[in-house]
Design an enzyme around this catalytic site. Sequence first.
Site, mmCIF file in Angstrom:
data_model
loop_
_atom_site.group_PDB
_atom_site.id
_atom_site.type_symbol
_atom_site.label_atom_id
_atom_site.label_comp_id
_atom_site.label_asym_id
_atom_site.label_seq_id
_atom_site.Cartn_x
_atom_site.Cartn_y
_atom_site.Cartn_z
ATOM 1 N N ASP A 276 50.535 77.354 48.717
ATOM 2 C CA ASP A 276 51.156 77.189 47.400
ATOM 3 C C ASP A 276 52.641 77.549 47.509
ATOM 4 O O ASP A 276 53.254 77.322 48.545
ATOM 5 C CB ASP A 276 50.439 78.052 46.362
ATOM 6 N N HIS A 299 54.520 74.738 48.501
ATOM 7 C CA HIS A 299 55.047 74.026 47.330
ATOM 8 C C HIS A 299 56.508 74.342 47.069
ATOM 9 O O HIS A 299 57.015 74.070 45.991
ATOM 10 C CB HIS A 299 54.211 74.359 46.091
#
Length: 472
Positions: A276, A299
């Site tokens: 993430d 991300h």
Amino acid sequence: MKRNRSFSLLFFMSLLVIIFVTFSIISVEARKTNMKKKPHKRHKYNHSSNGHTRGSHPPCPVPTPLPHYGPQGSTFDVLSFGAKGNGIADDSEALVAAWRGACKVARATIKIPPQLKFLIKPITLQGPCMPDLTLQIDGTLLAPPEASSWPKSSLFQWINFKWVQNFTIKGSGTIDGQGYKWWSSSEFYDMQKSYSKQIPGMKPTAIRFYSSNHITVRDIRIINSPLCHLKFDNSKGIKVNNITISSPENSPNTDGIHLQNTQDVEIQRSDIGTGDDCVSIQTGCSNIHVHHINCGPGHGISLGGLGKDKSVACVSDIIVEDITMKNTLYGARIKTWQGGIGMVKNVSFSRIQVYDVKFPIMIDQYYCDKQICKNQTGTVVISGVKFDSISGTYAMQPIHLACSNSIPCTDVDLTDIQLRPSLKYGGLKQAVCWNSYGKSQGPLVPSSIDYCLRSGGGSIKRISRSHDRGCY
């Protein structure tokens, strides 16, 4: 006859005098000898090695070396508190005991020795403590490997530091969250069924600091957390330097560093690659400086999502610079939920090099973690965002600015943006921009970026300021 009697009496009296004198000399010497021997006898039997009186008998042997509770700067080795360091035995109580002892001593160090593995169950290490406490991690800390073995009350974090001040974690060791079973959807689902329906999707953060100030984390490695790797919550004065954070790409929601309600933070010279966000900056954060970070996979570096369930979100004074991102989903991103309240202001992303990043630049005020989300008019106001000197290759789209229909983004600056489609993945050349106001200046590649921002927006700013309630 009379003379013989006188001589006998004189001889007898002389003999008595000689005996008396001899006895007196012997008694004096005996007392001297006893006085010399007594201190030695008391030292031998009445004192233990640490100076505590034990009585008249020799003390029993102590199988484990006693920790030193002496002057400032003492070291508390977890092995001295009963830790085994074999990766199998539960060493949680030993770590807690070492913490309690060190907490009482200024400039103390808790030592996790090298080349050993310590299995630690969920614990809270609580302050306040004496200043300048250090946790020296040179070995490996292991979380319980089976997700189902975690108690229900410990699903928020694994190692929780609470109410600590002037504290440092450092060393050449590793903190391993062993999150593989948590990422397995089938095993995690079975575990959740055995708990409560009120905690769906809950997974523990590896290292969490709550309500703690002046914290330094440096040099260590944190890997495979079930959720966030390193989280700071309601804290202030944070320094993170030269750490490594990693988990596989298939580890969902495993943020590298997660900040919430935290101020005065510097994160620098670290390698972060997770499933993430490399760095996630949430509501209540201000005066955050992130620089010289290698990010990927993951991300990217994100502000948000902010304003979920119509909540108030306030983020300000964020500087992100000198970043390298490789194979990330996003680069520099701000994401807000529809219907939120509050404001994001004074944010700068600069000198960012991207390699095969799908969306290098993004503002998304329609963030949704489901396939369909209800449209709402309210939003978290976004104003004063700069994207400067961002270059490299993108895999999907160079820039995506999707601002609210009701309250546009204002004072957005695009300067020296040079993004080219990846030879490996291709990608669209068209920039996508919606309802965003600001200015751009070259060079701008691709050229579609030049038409991305609307000019003006004075009246829009006034509308925006009327919606930033709850923050300033």
